[in-house]
Scaffold this motif. Structure first.
Motif, PDB file in Angstrom:
ATOM      1  N   LEU A  82       0.184  -1.381  -0.228  1.00 24.58           N
ATOM      2  CA  LEU A  82       0.430   0.085  -0.077  1.00 24.58           C
ATOM      3  C   LEU A  82       0.761   1.362  -0.262  1.00 24.58           C
ATOM      4  N   GLU A  83       1.853   1.029   0.473  1.00 22.51           N
ATOM      5  CA  GLU A  83       2.820   2.438   0.669  1.00 22.51           C
ATOM      6  C   GLU A  83       4.056   2.198   0.357  1.00 22.51           C
ATOM      7  N   GLY A  84       5.402   3.470   0.079  1.00 20.51           N
ATOM      8  CA  GLY A  84       6.179   3.337  -0.792  1.00 20.51           C
ATOM      9  C   GLY A  84       7.070   4.581  -0.822  1.00 20.51           C
ATOM     10  N   TYR A  85       7.512   3.923  -1.541  1.00 18.23           N
ATOM     11  CA  TYR A  85       9.247   5.526  -1.498  1.00 18.23           C
ATOM     12  C   TYR A  85       9.941   5.452  -3.010  1.00 18.23           C
ATOM     13  N   ILE A  86       9.497   6.092  -4.363  1.00 20.03           N
ATOM     14  CA  ILE A  86      10.062   5.976  -5.762  1.00 20.03           C
ATOM     15  C   ILE A  86      11.570   6.215  -5.313  1.00 20.03           C
ATOM     16  N   LEU A  87      12.640   5.741  -5.962  1.00 17.96           N
ATOM     17  CA  LEU A  87      13.925   5.705  -5.510  1.00 17.96           C
ATOM     18  C   LEU A  87      14.054   6.189  -7.342  1.00 17.96           C
ATOM     19  N   GLU A  88      13.670   5.997  -8.160  1.00 14.86           N
ATOM     20  CA  GLU A  88      14.351   6.291  -9.603  1.00 14.86           C
ATOM     21  C   GLU A  88      13.808   6.504 -10.820  1.00 14.86           C
ATOM     22  N   VAL A  89      14.382   7.652 -10.843  1.00 15.95           N
ATOM     23  CA  VAL A  89      13.077   7.860 -12.723  1.00 15.95           C
ATOM     24  C   VAL A  89      13.879   6.879 -13.698  1.00 15.95           C
ATOM     25  N   LYS A  90      12.912   5.627 -14.626  1.00 11.27           N
ATOM     26  CA  LYS A  90      13.927   5.506 -15.546  1.00 11.27           C
ATOM     27  C   LYS A  90      14.265   6.153 -16.446  1.00 11.27           C
ATOM     28  N   GLU A  91      14.743   6.159 -17.288  1.00  8.62           N
ATOM     29  CA  GLU A  91      15.124   7.443 -18.688  1.00  8.62           C
ATOM     30  C   GLU A  91      13.889   7.382 -19.691  1.00  8.62           C
ATOM     31  N   ARG A  92      13.061   8.350 -19.869  1.00  6.62           N
ATOM     32  CA  ARG A  92      12.650   8.547 -20.694  1.00  6.62           C
ATOM     33  C   ARG A  92      12.760   8.961 -22.436  1.00  6.62           C
ATOM     34  N   LYS A  93      11.712   7.834 -23.176  1.00  3.93           N
ATOM     35  CA  LYS A  93      11.384   8.087 -23.971  1.00  3.93           C
ATOM     36  C   LYS A  93      11.218   9.460 -25.029  1.00  3.93           C
ATOM     37  N   ASN A  94      10.510  10.490 -24.472  1.00  2.00           N
ATOM     38  CA  ASN A  94      10.246  12.193 -24.164  1.00  2.00           C
ATOM     39  C   ASN A  94       9.104  12.375 -23.149  1.00  2.00           C
ATOM     40  N   GLU A  95       8.319  13.808 -23.534  1.00  2.11           N
ATOM     41  CA  GLU A  95       7.928  13.491 -22.056  1.00  2.11           C
ATOM     42  C   GLU A  95       7.388  15.232 -22.388  1.00  2.11           C
ATOM     43  N   LEU A  96       5.778  15.558 -22.105  1.00  2.00           N
ATOM     44  CA  LEU A  96       5.603  16.591 -22.154  1.00  2.00           C
ATOM     45  C   LEU A  96       4.785  17.639 -20.596  1.00  2.00           C
TER      46      LEU A  96
END
Length: 293
Positions: free
Chosen positions: A52-66
């Motif tokens: 139910l609960e956690g922490y984001i440690l890493e955001v992987k490389e994006r192919k695009n973003e808006l």
């Protein structure tokens, strides 16, 4: 460490989908320090003591973003525009198309509320649809009320992350309700006083439809070409890019340059005049933009 995809961001929480589990996560302080903001659509590494609960440690490389709407790793943008109420706007559609093209996202134009058009309006919309098809775009005419054309959307949604984007009041939520009736998304008509829609979607969320994911995004009616340079703009108009192969000089902006390949295509009607006029307007807007330091 487990990995998953952010499918919703709301009030400082990120909801990460791992298999069939949805884990409510917060971002670590390191993201703020490094000026990284997790986005819906991001593939992330997270840590959770329970389901139910956690922490984001890493955001992987994006192919695009808006930026507006804030979403990452999009396969296609379904640009939803109404035929009437509010009236179809080529200039607003072209602004959306430029940003989508610049971000290397496949666009699909979906024109809604065809059931509300009279004979003249239907003819005009059909002409616009043919012109955008000739430019290289996929165009689908639909009605959420009669469900006409809806079946044509389904093949485009399968196995993709799609973003529903467009002016508020055009019927994005109504369209999603037809595609997945159990959603029962709130819808509102347009304001008769303002002539535009009331915002019914308050956050970005990925919704599963068949084997695809669709983001219903908050409506908005202004878009800025913040990161687009003058030299990039031609490549955001497919028919101008094709005609520019006949330009004599590299870097031709198709304004006053001699032996330009685009202007003859406009004069012959191969490129609709309004598309070229929008290109010139956007080009001037980019040139007038204050320099970034």
């Amino acid at each position: 460490m487990p990995e998953g995809k952010i499918v919703k961001a709301l009030s400082g929480f990120y909801y990460v989908l791992q298999d069939e589990n949805l884990i409510q996560c917060r971002g670590r302080g390191v993201f703020r320090k490094n000026k990284i903001t997790p986005l819906v659509g991001d593939e992330v590494v997270f840590q959770a003591e329970n389901n139910l609960e956690g922490y984001i440690l890493e955001v992987k490389e994006r192919k695009n973003e808006l930026i507006r709407p804030p979403i990452a790793n999009v396969d296609q943008a379904i640009l939803v525009f109404s035929a009437v109420e509010p009236d179809f706007s080529t200039v607003l559609l072209d602004r959306f198309l430029v940003l989508v093209e610049f971000n290397h996202i496949e666009p699909l134009i979906c024109i809604t509320k065809m059931d509300l058009t009279n004979q003249d309006q239907k003819k005009q919309i059909s002409e616009y649809a043919e012109q955008y098809k000739r430019a290289g775009y996929e165009v689908i005419l639909t009605s959420s009320e009669t469900e006409a054309g809806i079946e044509l959307l389904n093949p485009h949604i399968e196995n993709k992350i799609s973003v529903f984007a467009g002016q508020s009041g055009v019927g994005k939520s109504s369209l999603l309700n037809v595609l997945r009736p159990d959603l029962e998304l709130k819808t509102n008509g347009i304001s008769s006083h303002l002539g535009r829609g009331k915002h019914t979607t308050r956050h970005v969320e990925l919704i599963r439809i068949g084997n695809g994911l669709i983001a219903d995004t908050p409506g908005f009616s202004s878009l800025e070409f913040t990161n687009i340079d003058a030299e990039d703009l031609t490549y955001c108009f497919p028919e101008l890019q094709k005609a520019s192969e006949n330009c004599k000089f590299r870097g031709c902006l198709h304004v006053t340059e001699p032996k330009c390949g685009v202007k003859p295509a406009v004069e012959s009607g191969e490129i609709p005049a309004y598309r070229y006029e929008h290109y010139l307007d956007f080009l001037q807007e980019i040139k007038d933009r204050k320099p970034r330091y």
